[in-house]
Scaffold this motif. Structure first.
Motif, short mmCIF file in Angstrom:
data_model
loop_
_atom_site.label_atom_id
_atom_site.label_comp_id
_atom_site.label_asym_id
_atom_site.label_seq_id
_atom_site.Cartn_x
_atom_site.Cartn_y
_atom_site.Cartn_z
N THR A 130 0.84 -1.19 0.00
CA THR A 130 0.00 0.00 0.00
C THR A 130 0.88 1.24 0.00
OG1 THR A 130 -0.09 0.09 2.41
CG2 THR A 130 -1.76 -1.26 1.28
N PRO A 131 0.35 2.41 -0.39
CA PRO A 131 1.13 3.65 -0.34
C PRO A 131 1.67 3.95 1.05
CG PRO A 131 -0.83 3.96 -1.67
CD PRO A 131 -0.95 2.62 -1.04
N GLU A 132 0.88 3.64 2.08
CA GLU A 132 1.35 3.89 3.44
C GLU A 132 2.55 3.00 3.77
OE1 GLU A 132 -1.72 3.26 2.60
OE2 GLU A 132 -2.68 5.24 2.88
N GLN A 133 2.47 1.73 3.39
CA GLN A 133 3.60 0.84 3.63
C GLN A 133 4.84 1.28 2.84
OE1 GLN A 133 1.79 -2.85 2.41
NE2 GLN A 133 1.31 -3.47 4.54
N TYR A 134 4.60 1.75 1.64
CA TYR A 134 5.70 2.20 0.79
C TYR A 134 6.42 3.40 1.43
CZ TYR A 134 7.96 4.53 -3.16
OH TYR A 134 8.86 5.15 -3.97
N GLU A 135 5.66 4.39 1.90
CA GLU A 135 6.26 5.56 2.51
C GLU A 135 6.95 5.21 3.83
OE1 GLU A 135 6.72 8.46 1.30
OE2 GLU A 135 5.66 8.00 -0.56
N ALA A 136 6.34 4.30 4.59
CA ALA A 136 6.97 3.88 5.85
C ALA A 136 8.30 3.18 5.60
CB ALA A 136 6.01 2.98 6.62
N LEU A 137 8.34 2.35 4.59
CA LEU A 137 9.58 1.64 4.28
C LEU A 137 10.64 2.60 3.76
CD1 LEU A 137 11.05 -1.04 4.17
CD2 LEU A 137 10.09 -1.43 1.90
N ARG A 138 10.25 3.59 2.98
CA ARG A 138 11.21 4.60 2.50
C ARG A 138 11.83 5.35 3.67
NH1 ARG A 138 11.88 6.70 -2.40
NH2 ARG A 138 12.02 8.80 -1.48
N GLN A 139 11.00 5.69 4.66
CA GLN A 139 11.54 6.37 5.83
C GLN A 139 12.47 5.47 6.62
OE1 GLN A 139 8.30 7.93 8.12
NE2 GLN A 139 7.54 9.29 6.48
N GLN A 140 12.10 4.20 6.72
CA GLN A 140 12.93 3.25 7.46
C GLN A 140 14.29 3.07 6.79
OE1 GLN A 140 11.09 -0.57 8.00
NE2 GLN A 140 12.98 -1.53 8.74
N LEU A 141 14.30 3.05 5.47
CA LEU A 141 15.55 2.87 4.72
C LEU A 141 16.32 4.17 4.53
CD1 LEU A 141 14.28 0.42 1.94
CD2 LEU A 141 15.56 -0.16 4.02
N GLY A 142 15.71 5.30 4.90
CA GLY A 142 16.36 6.59 4.72
C GLY A 142 16.28 7.13 3.31
N LEU A 143 15.40 6.57 2.47
CA LEU A 143 15.29 7.01 1.09
C LEU A 143 14.52 8.31 0.96
CD1 LEU A 143 14.57 3.57 -0.61
CD2 LEU A 143 16.76 4.75 -0.39
N ASP A 144 13.85 8.77 2.02
CA ASP A 144 13.10 10.02 1.97
C ASP A 144 13.99 11.23 2.23
OD1 ASP A 144 13.51 9.10 4.58
OD2 ASP A 144 11.89 10.38 5.34
N GLN A 145 15.24 11.00 2.62
CA GLN A 145 16.16 12.09 2.89
C GLN A 145 16.77 12.62 1.60
OE1 GLN A 145 19.08 10.49 5.56
NE2 GLN A 145 17.61 10.13 7.22
N PRO A 146 17.26 13.86 1.60
CA PRO A 146 17.95 14.39 0.41
C PRO A 146 19.17 13.54 0.07
CG PRO A 146 17.42 16.16 1.95
CD PRO A 146 17.12 14.87 2.66
N VAL A 147 19.56 13.62 -1.19
CA VAL A 147 20.65 12.78 -1.67
C VAL A 147 21.95 13.08 -0.93
CG1 VAL A 147 22.04 12.18 -3.69
CG2 VAL A 147 19.59 12.53 -3.94
N TYR A 148 22.22 14.35 -0.67
CA TYR A 148 23.49 14.69 -0.01
C TYR A 148 23.53 14.15 1.42
CZ TYR A 148 20.89 18.57 2.13
OH TYR A 148 19.99 19.32 2.82
N GLU A 149 22.37 14.11 2.12
CA GLU A 149 22.34 13.54 3.45
C GLU A 149 22.54 12.02 3.39
OE1 GLU A 149 19.02 14.57 5.78
OE2 GLU A 149 19.28 16.73 5.57
N GLN A 150 21.90 11.37 2.43
CA GLN A 150 22.10 9.93 2.28
C GLN A 150 23.58 9.63 2.01
OE1 GLN A 150 19.32 7.87 -0.34
NE2 GLN A 150 17.93 9.61 -0.23
N PHE A 151 24.21 10.42 1.13
CA PHE A 151 25.62 10.18 0.80
C PHE A 151 26.52 10.42 2.01
CE2 PHE A 151 29.72 11.89 -0.74
CZ PHE A 151 30.20 10.74 -1.33
N TRP A 152 26.22 11.46 2.79
CA TRP A 152 27.04 11.74 3.96
C TRP A 152 26.94 10.61 4.98
CZ3 TRP A 152 31.05 14.12 5.61
CH2 TRP A 152 31.27 14.28 6.98
#
Length: 344
Positions: A75-97
Motif C-alpha cells: 500500500t502507499p502507506e507501507q511504501y512511505e513507511a519503508l522509504r523512511q525506514q531505509l532513509g530514502l526520503d532524505q535528500p541525496v546529499y544527506e544519504q551520501f554523507w
C-alpha cells in the motif's frame, strides 16, 4: 688509471664501490617512498569523486529499493513507511554523507534487499573475482609475451598467421567467446562444467575446472593485445643499433633476445598489461553472469537491478581501489625497469 682507481676504491674501474651503491640504494628508496606518498594523496580525491558520482547517478535511476521489496502488493502507506525506514526520503546529499561517514571505517552498510552486511558480502565474493582475474592475467602474460616474442623473432607463414589471428581474436566480443566455449567444451565435449564455481578449499581440481572456461573467455582479448604490443616493442628494440652491435660481438641469440631485447621492450608491455588488467574487471561483470560465478561482477548486476545502493556503492569503491592499486603496481614496475622514471 685502472690501477689507481682500484687502489682508491678497492673495486675495478667501471664497477661502483660500496659507498656509491649505498647512495644509489638510498636514492632509489627515497624516490619510491615519495612516489608512494604522491599516489596515496591522489587516490583519496579519486575515491571521493567516484563514490559521489556513482551515488548521484544511482539516485537518479527510476524506481527504488522500497518498491523492489514490497512489489505491487504494498500500500502507499507501507511504501512511505519503508522509504523512511531505509532513509530514502532524505535528500541525496544527506544519504551520501551517512554512507560516507560509515564507509571510511570499513562499514558499507546493510543491503537494502536482503538485510545482510555489504562488507561481508564483498569479502565473501572478492576472492572469487580475484581468482578469475589472476588466472586471466597469468594466461595473458605467459601466452601473450611468448606469442609476441615468437612473432617478432621468427619470420614466415606461422608468424604472419599469428598476426592475423590476433586481429581476429581482438575483435571478438567476450560474451560471444564465452557462449561458444560453453557450447563446445561443456555441452558437446562435456569436458568442463558450463556454470558454477567450486571454492579452492573444497577441491583444487574442481576449482580449476570451474574457472577454466571463464578464465579462457576473459583472457582471450587480453592475450591478443599483449601479443600485438610485445611484437611491436620487440621489433623496435631488435632493430636498434646496440642490439646489432651486441649480435656482432658474438652474444648468443637466446641471451640477446631474452636478456637484452625483451628487458628493454618490457615497459610498453607492462603498460598494456596494466590497462588490460583494469579492463578485465569490466569483462568479469559479463563473464561472472554468463558462467554463474558468484563474484563481485554478479553482485554488481543483481544489486543494480534491485536498486541496492549500498551494495553498488561498495562494489564501485572496490573496483576503484583495484584501478589505483594496478596503476601503482605499474608505476613500481616502471621504476624497476627504468631507474630514470623513479623520480619523475
Amino acid at each position: 688509471m685502472t690501477t689507481l682507481h682500484a687502489k682508491v676504491t678497492g673495486t675495478p674501474l667501471g664497477r661502483p664501490g660500496p659507498g656509491l651503491r649505498l647512495r644509489r640504494w638510498r636514492l632509489t628508496r627515497g624516490s619510491m617512498v615519495s612516489m608512494v606518498i604522491r599516489r596515496v594523496f591522489t587516490a583519496v580525491p579519486l575515491l571521493l569523486l567516484v563514490s559521489s558520482l556513482s551515488f548521484v547517478l544511482l539516485s537518479l535511476t527510476p524506481g527504488d529499493a522500497a518498491r523492489q521489496i514490497l512489489g505491487t502488493r504494498g500500500t502507499p502507506e507501507q511504501y512511505e513507511a519503508l522509504r523512511q525506514q531505509l532513509g530514502l526520503d532524505q535528500p541525496v546529499y544527506e544519504q551520501f554523507w551517512h554512507w560516507l561517514s560509515r564507509a571510511v571505517t570499513g562499514d558499507f552498510g546493510t543491503s537494502i534487499i536482503n538485510g545482510t552486511s555489504v562488507a561481508g558480502e564483498i569479502w565473501a565474493r572478492l576472492p572469487v573475482t580475484l581468482s578469475l582475474i589472476s588466472g586471466a592475467i597469468l594466461v595473458s602474460v605467459v601466452v601473450g609475451v611468448a606469442g609476441g616474442v615468437f612473432s617478432a623473432v621468427k619470420d614466415g607463414w606461422l608468424a604472419r598467421a599469428i598476426d592475423a589471428l590476433v586481429l581476429v581474436v581482438w575483435a571478438l566480443p567476450v560474451f560471444w567467446v564465452g557462449s561458444m566455449l560453453v557450447v563446445v567444451f561443456a555441452i558437446k565435449l562435456e569436458w568442463l562444467p558450463a556454470v558454477g564455481y567450486v571454492p579452492l578449499s573444497e577441491s583444487p581440481t574442481a576449482w580449476a575446472r570451474s574457472l577454466a572456461l571463464p578464465v579462457f573467455a576473459l583472457s582471450l582479448g587480453s592475450v591478443a593485445a599483449v601479443v600485438k604490443q610485445t611484437r611491436e616493442a620487440m621489433l623496435d628494440v631488435l632493430g636498434s643499433d646496440y642490439i646489432r652491435m651486441a649480435a656482432a660481438n658474438g652474444i648468443p641469440p637466446r641471451s640477446l633476445i631474452f636478456r637484452h631485447a625483451l628487458k628493454n621492450a618490457a615497459i610498453p608491455v607492462v603498460t598494456v598489461v596494466g590497462l588490460q588488467t583494469i579492463g578485465l574487471f569490466g569483462g568479469a561483470v559479463l563473464i561472472e553472469n554468463l558462467f554463474a560465478v558468484p563474484g563481485l561482477g554478479s553482485l554488481l548486476v543483481t544489486s543494480a537491478l534491485s536498486n541496492d545502493i549500498p551494495a553498488v556503492q561498495a562494489v564501485a569503491v572496490v573496483f576503484t581501489l583495484v584501478v589505483i592499486i594496478v596503476n601503482f603496481a605499474v608505476d613500481i614496475a616502471y621504476g624497476l625497469l627504468n631507474p630514470k622514471l623513479r623520480s619523475s
